[in-house]
Motif scaffolding. Structure first.
Motif, PDB file in Angstrom:
ATOM      1  N   GLU A 176      38.841  45.032  34.913  1.00  0.00           N
ATOM      2  CA  GLU A 176      40.222  45.321  35.300  1.00  0.00           C
ATOM      3  C   GLU A 176      40.836  46.366  34.376  1.00  0.00           C
ATOM      4  O   GLU A 176      41.547  47.262  34.829  1.00  0.00           O
ATOM      5  N   LEU A 177      40.538  46.272  33.101  1.00  0.00           N
ATOM      6  CA  LEU A 177      41.044  47.238  32.135  1.00  0.00           C
ATOM      7  C   LEU A 177      40.487  48.632  32.400  1.00  0.00           C
ATOM      8  O   LEU A 177      41.221  49.621  32.338  1.00  0.00           O
ATOM      9  N   LYS A 178      39.198  48.719  32.734  1.00  0.00           N
ATOM     10  CA  LYS A 178      38.599  50.018  33.063  1.00  0.00           C
ATOM     11  C   LYS A 178      39.215  50.596  34.325  1.00  0.00           C
ATOM     12  O   LYS A 178      39.454  51.809  34.409  1.00  0.00           O
ATOM     13  N   GLU A 179      39.489  49.760  35.308  1.00  0.00           N
ATOM     14  CA  GLU A 179      40.102  50.223  36.556  1.00  0.00           C
ATOM     15  C   GLU A 179      41.503  50.767  36.304  1.00  0.00           C
ATOM     16  O   GLU A 179      41.883  51.815  36.836  1.00  0.00           O
ATOM     17  N   ILE A 180      42.267  50.079  35.488  1.00  0.00           N
ATOM     18  CA  ILE A 180      43.614  50.549  35.155  1.00  0.00           C
ATOM     19  C   ILE A 180      43.523  51.864  34.389  1.00  0.00           C
ATOM     20  O   ILE A 180      44.315  52.786  34.622  1.00  0.00           O
ATOM     21  N   ASP A 181      42.583  51.977  33.453  1.00  0.00           N
ATOM     22  CA  ASP A 181      42.393  53.224  32.696  1.00  0.00           C
ATOM     23  C   ASP A 181      42.044  54.385  33.622  1.00  0.00           C
ATOM     24  O   ASP A 181      42.528  55.503  33.442  1.00  0.00           O
ATOM     25  N   ARG A 182      41.191  54.120  34.599  1.00  0.00           N
ATOM     26  CA  ARG A 182      40.772  55.161  35.537  1.00  0.00           C
ATOM     27  C   ARG A 182      41.934  55.649  36.392  1.00  0.00           C
ATOM     28  O   ARG A 182      42.048  56.839  36.688  1.00  0.00           O
ATOM     29  N   ASN A 183      42.808  54.755  36.806  1.00  0.00           N
ATOM     30  CA  ASN A 183      43.919  55.113  37.690  1.00  0.00           C
ATOM     31  C   ASN A 183      45.114  55.706  36.958  1.00  0.00           C
ATOM     32  O   ASN A 183      46.016  56.249  37.602  1.00  0.00           O
ATOM     33  N   PRO A 203      52.082  56.900  29.222  1.00  0.00           N
ATOM     34  CA  PRO A 203      51.960  55.751  28.306  1.00  0.00           C
ATOM     35  C   PRO A 203      51.271  54.575  29.002  1.00  0.00           C
ATOM     36  O   PRO A 203      51.161  54.524  30.225  1.00  0.00           O
ATOM     37  N   LEU A 204      50.806  53.642  28.198  1.00  0.00           N
ATOM     38  CA  LEU A 204      50.136  52.453  28.729  1.00  0.00           C
ATOM     39  C   LEU A 204      51.126  51.599  29.515  1.00  0.00           C
ATOM     40  O   LEU A 204      52.297  51.478  29.134  1.00  0.00           O
ATOM     41  N   THR A 205      50.647  51.027  30.599  1.00  0.00           N
ATOM     42  CA  THR A 205      51.491  50.101  31.340  1.00  0.00           C
ATOM     43  C   THR A 205      51.570  48.785  30.561  1.00  0.00           C
ATOM     44  O   THR A 205      50.746  48.513  29.684  1.00  0.00           O
TER      45      THR A 205
END
Length: 176
Positions: free
Chosen positions: A93-100, A106-108
């Motif tokens: 999930e963290l990788k998916e958020i990073d990709r999008n 800034p970080l969500t």
């Protein structure tokens, strides 16, 4: 020093008197101390419940991990592998958020929360995480038959699992 009273007792006693409260009066101070005491107790209970919930989720992960396996007992290396899977549970999930995420943004808040949770779990694993001792046959049976409540976990034997086994002091003993 007067005895600590609950907020309900103090407010009942103050409500019984017909006088108004003065900002620097004794009754007002009693009421404010009781309010602060109640808030502190409520916050402590909330922290304890969150910690216990996190612990139960970890035990549920262990139960799901060993449910499909046929072994009667597990080695320390197997337990280390189960804990590693627990620490890495949100990586996809963290990788998916990073990709999008667009570059330069800034970080969500969700991403920040997942990173902090991952870092905390990693730190706990490095310093030693308390897990059911799956080297014990009775504990493995009890974990497999666990119904999810806190009371049932008191019959288990526990041990501490470290990420790096060479960093463990030799004098450390397992907890029962």
């Amino acid at each position: 020093m007067p005895l600590a009273k609950s907020l309900t007792k103090v407010s009942k006693k103050i409500a019984g008197s017909s006088a108004t409260l003065h900002a620097k009066g004794r009754k007002f101070k009693q009421l404010s101390r009781a309010t602060e005491r109640e808030a502190k107790i409520r916050a402590k209970k909330q922290r304890h419940m969150e910690q216990k919930n996190h612990e139960l989720l970890f035990y549920l992960h262990i139960q799901e991990s060993i449910q499909n396996r046929q072994e009667e007992t597990f080695t320390m290396e197997d337990m280390r592998e189960i804990v590693t899977l627990w620490v890495c549970r949100d990586d996809e999930e963290l990788k998916e958020i990073d990709r999008n995420r667009r570059p330069g943004r800034p970080l969500t808040s969700k991403q920040q929360l997942l990173k902090e949770k991952r870092a905390h779990d990693e730190h706990v694993f490095e310093t030693g995480i308390r897990t059911p001792d799956l080297r014990d046959k009775d504990t493995v049976i009890n974990v497999r038959n666990w119904n999810g409540n806190v009371g049932a976990s008191t019959a288990w034997k526990f041990t501490t699992v470290h990420k790096n086994p060479s960093a463990v002091p030799q004098t450390e003993t397992d907890m029962s």
